[in-house]
Scaffold this motif. Structure first.
Motif, PDB file in Angstrom:
ATOM      1  N   LEU A 156     -10.591  46.963 -57.388  1.00 14.64           N
ATOM      2  CA  LEU A 156     -10.401  45.712 -58.120  1.00 14.64           C
ATOM      3  C   LEU A 156      -8.945  45.488 -58.487  1.00 14.64           C
ATOM      4  N   TRP A 157      -8.232  46.571 -58.803  1.00 10.67           N
ATOM      5  CA  TRP A 157      -6.808  46.426 -59.129  1.00 10.67           C
ATOM      6  C   TRP A 157      -6.024  45.952 -57.913  1.00 10.67           C
ATOM      7  N   THR A 158      -6.399  46.444 -56.738  1.00 15.25           N
ATOM      8  CA  THR A 158      -5.728  46.010 -55.509  1.00 15.25           C
ATOM      9  C   THR A 158      -5.983  44.534 -55.270  1.00 15.25           C
ATOM     10  N   LEU A 159      -7.231  44.109 -55.421  1.00 17.07           N
ATOM     11  CA  LEU A 159      -7.575  42.705 -55.239  1.00 17.07           C
ATOM     12  C   LEU A 159      -6.825  41.834 -56.239  1.00 17.07           C
ATOM     13  N   ALA A 160      -6.787  42.249 -57.487  1.00 16.53           N
ATOM     14  CA  ALA A 160      -6.076  41.483 -58.516  1.00 16.53           C
ATOM     15  C   ALA A 160      -4.589  41.406 -58.184  1.00 16.53           C
ATOM     16  N   GLY A 161      -4.024  42.503 -57.736  1.00 19.64           N
ATOM     17  CA  GLY A 161      -2.607  42.513 -57.370  1.00 19.64           C
ATOM     18  C   GLY A 161      -2.303  41.576 -56.218  1.00 19.64           C
ATOM     19  N   ILE A 162      -3.154  41.584 -55.210  1.00 21.70           N
ATOM     20  CA  ILE A 162      -2.960  40.702 -54.057  1.00 21.70           C
ATOM     21  C   ILE A 162      -3.054  39.242 -54.490  1.00 21.70           C
ATOM     22  N   LEU A 163      -4.046  38.924 -55.318  1.00 23.45           N
ATOM     23  CA  LEU A 163      -4.189  37.545 -55.788  1.00 23.45           C
ATOM     24  C   LEU A 163      -2.998  37.109 -56.625  1.00 23.45           C
ATOM     25  N   LEU A 164      -2.473  37.995 -57.449  1.00 21.18           N
ATOM     26  CA  LEU A 164      -1.298  37.651 -58.250  1.00 21.18           C
ATOM     27  C   LEU A 164      -0.070  37.429 -57.377  1.00 21.18           C
ATOM     28  N   VAL A 165       0.096  38.264 -56.357  1.00 25.38           N
ATOM     29  CA  VAL A 165       1.227  38.095 -55.439  1.00 25.38           C
ATOM     30  C   VAL A 165       1.110  36.763 -54.699  1.00 25.38           C
TER      31      VAL A 165
END
Length: 48
Positions: free
Chosen positions: A2-11
């Motif tokens: 989930l942290w990876t997904l959140a990071g990608i969406l923020l980028v």
């Protein structure tokens, strides 16, 4: 994960703001990313 997904969406959100891509869709990505982060934090606190 989930942290990876959140990071990608923020980028993607930041890139969209910088390059003025996709208008309102960028803000939807931000909301989704924030929801994922909040969910992860709450789930982490509940399960200990």
């Amino acid at each position: 994960m989930l942290w990876t997904l959140a990071g990608i969406l923020l980028v993607l959100w930041v890139l969209g703001l910088i390059f003025k891509i996709a208008g309102g869709v960028i803000h939807i990505l931000l909301v989704i990313a924030l929801l994922v982060i909040v969910y992860k934090v709450i789930k982490g606190r509940v399960t200990g």
